[in-house]
Design a protein around this motif. Structure first.
Motif, short mmCIF file in Angstrom:
data_model
loop_
_atom_site.label_atom_id
_atom_site.label_comp_id
_atom_site.label_asym_id
_atom_site.label_seq_id
_atom_site.Cartn_x
_atom_site.Cartn_y
_atom_site.Cartn_z
N GLN A 492 0.97 -1.21 -0.20
CA GLN A 492 -0.28 0.03 -0.01
C GLN A 492 1.32 1.50 0.07
OE1 GLN A 492 -2.66 -0.21 3.19
NE2 GLN A 492 -3.67 2.30 2.92
N ASP A 690 -15.23 -12.68 -5.80
CA ASP A 690 -15.08 -11.11 -5.07
C ASP A 690 -15.48 -10.22 -5.38
OD1 ASP A 690 -11.84 -11.98 -4.26
OD2 ASP A 690 -11.74 -12.91 -6.75
N CYS A 705 -16.28 -9.79 -1.91
CA CYS A 705 -14.50 -10.70 -1.06
C CYS A 705 -15.89 -11.90 -0.28
CB CYS A 705 -15.28 -9.80 0.64
SG CYS A 705 -14.44 -7.91 -0.06
N VAL A 734 -15.46 -0.08 -5.14
CA VAL A 734 -14.75 -1.44 -4.03
C VAL A 734 -13.75 -1.51 -4.82
CG1 VAL A 734 -15.14 -3.87 -3.03
CG2 VAL A 734 -16.52 -2.08 -3.14
N TYR A 738 -9.73 -1.49 -3.14
CA TYR A 738 -8.78 -3.34 -3.17
C TYR A 738 -7.54 -2.65 -3.86
CZ TYR A 738 -7.70 -7.77 -4.35
OH TYR A 738 -6.41 -8.67 -5.07
N ALA A 742 -4.27 -3.20 -0.46
CA ALA A 742 -4.10 -4.40 -0.54
C ALA A 742 -3.13 -4.89 -0.57
CB ALA A 742 -4.79 -5.77 -1.61
N ARG A 747 -6.24 -11.48 -1.56
CA ARG A 747 -7.79 -11.90 -2.84
C ARG A 747 -8.81 -11.00 -1.42
NH1 ARG A 747 -8.90 -15.97 -6.11
NH2 ARG A 747 -10.98 -15.04 -6.21
N THR A 748 -9.53 -10.55 -2.27
CA THR A 748 -10.36 -9.48 -1.81
C THR A 748 -11.19 -9.72 -0.43
OG1 THR A 748 -12.66 -10.50 -2.21
CG2 THR A 748 -11.42 -8.15 -3.63
N TRP A 751 -8.35 -9.46 2.69
CA TRP A 751 -7.86 -7.99 2.23
C TRP A 751 -9.23 -7.57 2.92
CZ3 TRP A 751 -11.83 -5.33 -0.25
CH2 TRP A 751 -11.22 -3.47 -0.77
N MET A 752 -10.17 -7.67 2.67
CA MET A 752 -12.10 -7.32 3.70
C MET A 752 -11.49 -7.47 5.45
SD MET A 752 -14.75 -7.54 5.15
CE MET A 752 -16.48 -9.21 4.52
N LEU A 762 -15.79 -1.22 5.22
CA LEU A 762 -16.12 -0.88 3.88
C LEU A 762 -16.95 -0.36 3.69
CD1 LEU A 762 -14.24 -1.73 1.16
CD2 LEU A 762 -14.91 -4.27 1.00
#
Lengths: 835, 122
Positions: A492, A690, A705, A734, A738, A742, A747-748, A751-752, A762
């Motif tokens: 990030q 996702d 997600c 979104v 992401y 991320a 993967r989402t 991440w979430m 989110l």
């Protein structure tokens, strides 16, 4: 020496927790264990029962597997109801026979209380306790329009949510003047009611049902004592629970006046060889209707059976934090201020819909209780003050004021004593966490694995992370988020550096912000970030060396060094002519052909030098790259939708094609999958993607997600009844959030889960624009969509790029000798590779 | 029959890709040649064959450095190979063959051990 026998009656959450504790203890080796369960299923998570209606199955909710039971030699007899306990013979009776025991554990739980109302036996009246109850409710709801929940407590509101998710107009009928009368006060209850009514659930308070009769406009009519009435198609009773003490009562054990098997601090009943834990047990005249105290009893009893003389149940904190129909509700300790001399501070923001009340001791030094509605962000801090008797600040009101009005920041982890309970489900204190860290746990996942903290209800996730990070930092362990030895930054942070400084090459980035030459970790990450930010061709000279081989050659390398090719087939829709071209090309190059899970065709076995030739032919027929090689959008799977299907309510194929064309080529931290279903039958399996889109009569529901594969996860419902434009705008936001935030290869779903604040956070960012970045996210996504190019189309036209596809640069005609072939089921496949 | 080393022209500078590898065919089998313009030497060569999979793919791996040593990561199972010594970082008992490689004007020369009398003209 023969083993003793331990019998457990009841295979619910508490019974199972007891088994987990017991089998891990030394005493376990001395016992044969026999468990009786009345239901057909193994123990499951009743706390999350309503998720059964939004797609969870028994196996999602199950806590413990058949293998687990057999591994520990536990005999589990499901669907076998114990009909009698015979303390004198030390045996239990079932329809199948008698079984002797040395120690008996009653974990029979509770049953729902149904008020003695005339007509309550109506076939469309239900309770809300077991999966079978839920199946019956679902069946009844199929032809119904509305449903009533009798009882406005915690479980009643859960049930109302479940009815709503089944598509019914939901009503809640409560006898008391407010919702959740046990946990909330008048103002809190009023705010909760307001919020729930906004969500379309109708609330009727101060209603006593006198009779249930056949309805005129619906199946049932409920008559109330004030002569009003309500018509509905089904009723769910959720008016409290009663301890399941029938067996104990019949066998002569002591039971309480209003039910409950009397137990002492050791969870032992009036018979020294019979024990009771969980909701069936009455301790100190109290029944505990929550799972955490039941777990504590289970642990206590396991210790007692191991001869631990100090083990004892000493009561449990009944504070609760939950989300009912999406509304935060929290209740801590003496929420109603029943302790003499208490003083109250209330904060009530009707505009924002936040209500907070704290109850303070007479001397103003300790927090006794609290009520929160609309926003639970203060809960963790308040709970720690209350549980640990931490001295309140001089201006305790700052604890519940918004931060910008002088509110105190949350209680730092340093202020918590060692005894502070962090995870009440598994009874993990701050001291336990410190011990785990001292014993070598160097990060959050290992602390979770070691202590089990935050693996129960998950309510303490954020607090646990705070404590762990803080303790690690105190011990001088840098919480290392460095990508690799070349960059002291997370993905990030690198994204921000690239974006803000306008950096366009790896070389510039590493010379300004890193060191060395890079590696196979950081190069693809930077390649992906550069692609997301500037969307230049991935085979531009500067970018070639950054890519994994699949990206470099825009195909997927297989085990023998050949490649597979996946042309894009948006939404899985393909004309016969294009299908024929795929067949002809595959035939010409002798490619093994297989249909993928994503409704595409994968062509295997192309050599490096064949790739550009094959793509020339595919492009001529109108195909473009499918990005199966990239960390990017793969496919948007769809069902056929309302253009053909008699059940479809929207054009799912059309929407899938729109989405696929919008997001194709976008480089992301990992691959991204999407799907669109044309109705709730969900044939496209969108909830495992996702981004999953499910058509409704009014538009589209968006789920985010989800994940299939190694670590399956159902997607979370994110927004409902969106128009086409709203749907795309929401996905834009979104996706871009992401892509920007991320970690590498995250993967989402993960991440979430790792976003502090999770799904709610989110939603705030994307739906409420809390960070005020939505316009920027949309603009960024637009610019990427506008600059899309088919990478293969660009590559085949450029002789310089085509040079890369020579197998051996000095001998273009030379075949790779290790690529040997055999034939199976009429197609070519690799022969075993010589080592 | 004598064994002797000799230098063969395998390609030209134009065939190279900076910070990346190419594969060439030699009498001894496929060789991966890497061009690392920010290091000395800028040209290194190892066997193209990945010892873990048996496939000829190492030239297609990602290059870089670890602990200051030049490396390539196998594109199949991601083991790292030291480009100077050929030793695998994950399993030091595994080593791929290394070759000497030179730049002569515009030509890239690779050293191989010929088992035949005549070398291909350089």
């Amino acid at each position: 020496m023969s083993k003793k026998t331990l019998i457990v009656i009841g295979n619910g959450m508490v019974g199972h927790h007891f088994l987990e504790q017991f089998v891990a203890s030394p005493a376990a080796s001395g016992y044969d264990i026999l468990v009786f369960g009345e239901e057909k299923q193994r123990a499951y998570d009743r706390v999350h029962l309503s998720e059964y209606f939004i797609g969870s199955t028994h196996s999602d909710l199950a806590i413990g597997t058949a293998d687990w039971y057999s591994e520990h030699s536990i005999q589990l007899r499901l669907h076998e109801q114990v009909t009698a306990v015979n303390p004198d013979q030390r045996s239990v009776t079932t329809p199948k026979g008698d079984y002797g025991y040395d120690e008996l554990v009653l974990a029979t739980g509770s049953f729902p209380f149904v008020p003695p109302i005339e007509g309550r036996e109506h076939p469309h009246c239900f309770v809300y306790r077991t999966l079978e109850d839920l199946d019956a409710i679902r069946h009844s709801a199929q032809k119904g329009k509305s449903g009533v929940v009798v009882g406005g407590g915690l479980l009643g509101l859960e049930a109302a949510n479940a009815l709503k998710s089944l598509g019914l107009q939901a009503h809640v009928v409560e006898f008391a003047p407010r919702l959740m009368p046990v946990q909330l006060d008048t103002d809190g209850g009023a705010l909760l009611r307001h919020k729930i009514e906004e969500l379309g659930v109708q609330v009727h308070t101060e209603k006593a049902t006198t009779s249930i009769v056949e309805g005129e406009n619906a199946r049932i009519r409920m008559n109330f004592s004030d002569d009003s009435h309500l018509e509905t198609d089904l009723i769910v009773f959720s008016a409290g629970i009663r301890p399941q003490d029938t067996l104990a009562r019949a066998s002569g054990l002591s039971v309480g006046e209003r039910g409950g098997i009397v137990v002492n601090d050791q969870c032992t009943t009036s018979d020294p060889h019979i024990h009771a834990i969980g909701e069936c047990a009455l301790w100190n005249q109290k029944i505990f209707g929550l799972v955490a105290p039941g777990y504590t009893m289970a642990r206590t009893l396991a210790a007692v059976l191991n001869g631990d003389r100090d083990a004892g149940f000493t009561g449990a904190d009944m504070s609760t934090k939950l989300k009912l129909l999406g509304v935060d509700v929290g209740s801590i300790g003496d929420a109603h201020g029943q302790t003499p001399g208490t003083r109250n501070i209330r904060f009530n923001d009707e505009q924002a819909g936040h209500y907070r009340r704290i109850v303070i001791s007479e001397d103003g030094k300790t927090l006794l209780g609290a009520i929160l509605v609309g926003d639970n962000s203060h809960y963790d801090t308040l709970l720690q003050y209350a549980l640990n008797g931490i001295t309140l600040p001089d201006n305790p009101e700052t604890l519940i004021l918004p931060e910008n009005q002088g509110g105190a920041p949350v209680l730092g982890p340093d202020a918590l004593p060692e005894t502070a309970s962090i995870c009440s489900c598994h009874n993990v204190t701050k001291g336990d966490i410190c011990c785990a860290i001292d014993a070598g746990c160097g990060d959050l996942p290992s602390v979770k694995a070691e202590t089990k903290a935050s693996t129960g209800c998950g309510g303490c996730t954020a607090l646990l992370k705070n404590v762990v990070d803080n303790e690690l930092e105190k011990r001088g362990v840098a919480v290392n988020k460095d990508l690799c030895e070349h960059f002291p930054y997370s993905r990030q942070e690198l994204f921000h550096l690239v974006k803000i400084n306008g950096i366009r090459t790896f070389r510039t980035l590493i010379s300004q912000h890193g060191k060395g030459q890079g590696c196979d970790i950081c190069k693809p990450v930077v390649g992906s970030i550069l692609a997301t930010c500037w969307n230049e061709h991935i085979l531009a000279t500067d970018h070639v060396p950054l890519q994994d081989t699949n990206d470099t050659f825009m195909a997927n390398m297989q085990k023998n060094g050949t490649y597979s090719i996946v042309p894009r087939i948006p939404g899985g829709e393909i004309t016969p002519d294009k299908l024929i071209v795929l067949g002809e090309v595959a035939k010409e190059y002798d490619l093994y052909t297989k249909i993928t899970g994503g409704q595409r065709v994968d062509l295997f076995g192309a050599t490096l030098s064949e790739l550009p030739e094959i793509w020339e032919k595919l492009i001529a027929a109108g195909f473009e790259t499918g990005h199966a090689y990239g960390k990017s959008l793969r496919t948007v799977k769809s069902c056929v939708g309302n253009t053909w299907c008699r059940y479809g309510v929207q054009d799912s194929v059309g929407m899938a094609i729109v989405l696929e064309n919008r997001y194709k080529g976008l480089r992301a931290p990992h691959k991204v999958k999407m799907a669109v279903s044309g109705c709730t039958r969900e044939c496209a399996e969108a909830q495992s993607k996702d981004f999953g889109v499910i058509a409704t009569e009014n538009g589209w529901n968006l789920y985010v997600c989800g994940n299939g594969g190694m670590r399956p996860r159902h997607a979370d419902l994110f927004a409902t009844d969106l128009s086409d434009e709203e749907l795309i705008r929401t996905i834009d936001r979104v996706v871009m959030f992401y892509v920007r935030t991320a970690d590498r290869l995250q993967r989402t779903s993960v991440w979430m889960e790792n976003l502090e604040g999770g799904l709610d956070y989110l939603k705030q960012v994307v739906l409420e624009d809390s960070l005020r970045i939505c316009a920027e996210l949309e603009e960024h996504m637009n610019s990427i969509a506008d600059t899309y190019q088919c990478e293969w189309q660009t590559a085949v036209k450029d002789p310089e790029k085509r040079k890369r596809f020579r197998e051996f640069v000095n001998l273009p005609e030379q075949k790779d000798p290790v690529q040997q072939w055999t034939t199976e089921r009429g197609q070519r496949r690799p022969a075993p590779v010589p080592a | 029959m004598k064994t002797r080393t000799c230098w063969n022209t395998i390609c030209t500078v134009d065939d190279l890709v900076p910070e990346s590898g190419i594969a060439v065919w030699t009498e001894e089998g496929p060789v991966a040649v890497f061009y690392l313009p920010h290091r000395l030497p800028a040209l290194v060569a190892i066997s193209h064959k990945d010892p873990f999979s048996g496939a000829n793919v190492l030239a297609r791996g990602i290059t870089g450095d670890l602990g200051g040593e030049p490396i390539v990561a196998s594109p199949l199972y991601k083991q790292h190979f030291n480009l100077k010594t050929g030793v695998c970082l994950e399993d030091e008992s595994v080593r791929v063959k290394t070759y000497s490689v030179l730049l002569d004007g515009n030509r890239i020369l690779l050293e191989t051990r010929e088992t035949q009398q005549e070398a291909v003209a350089a």
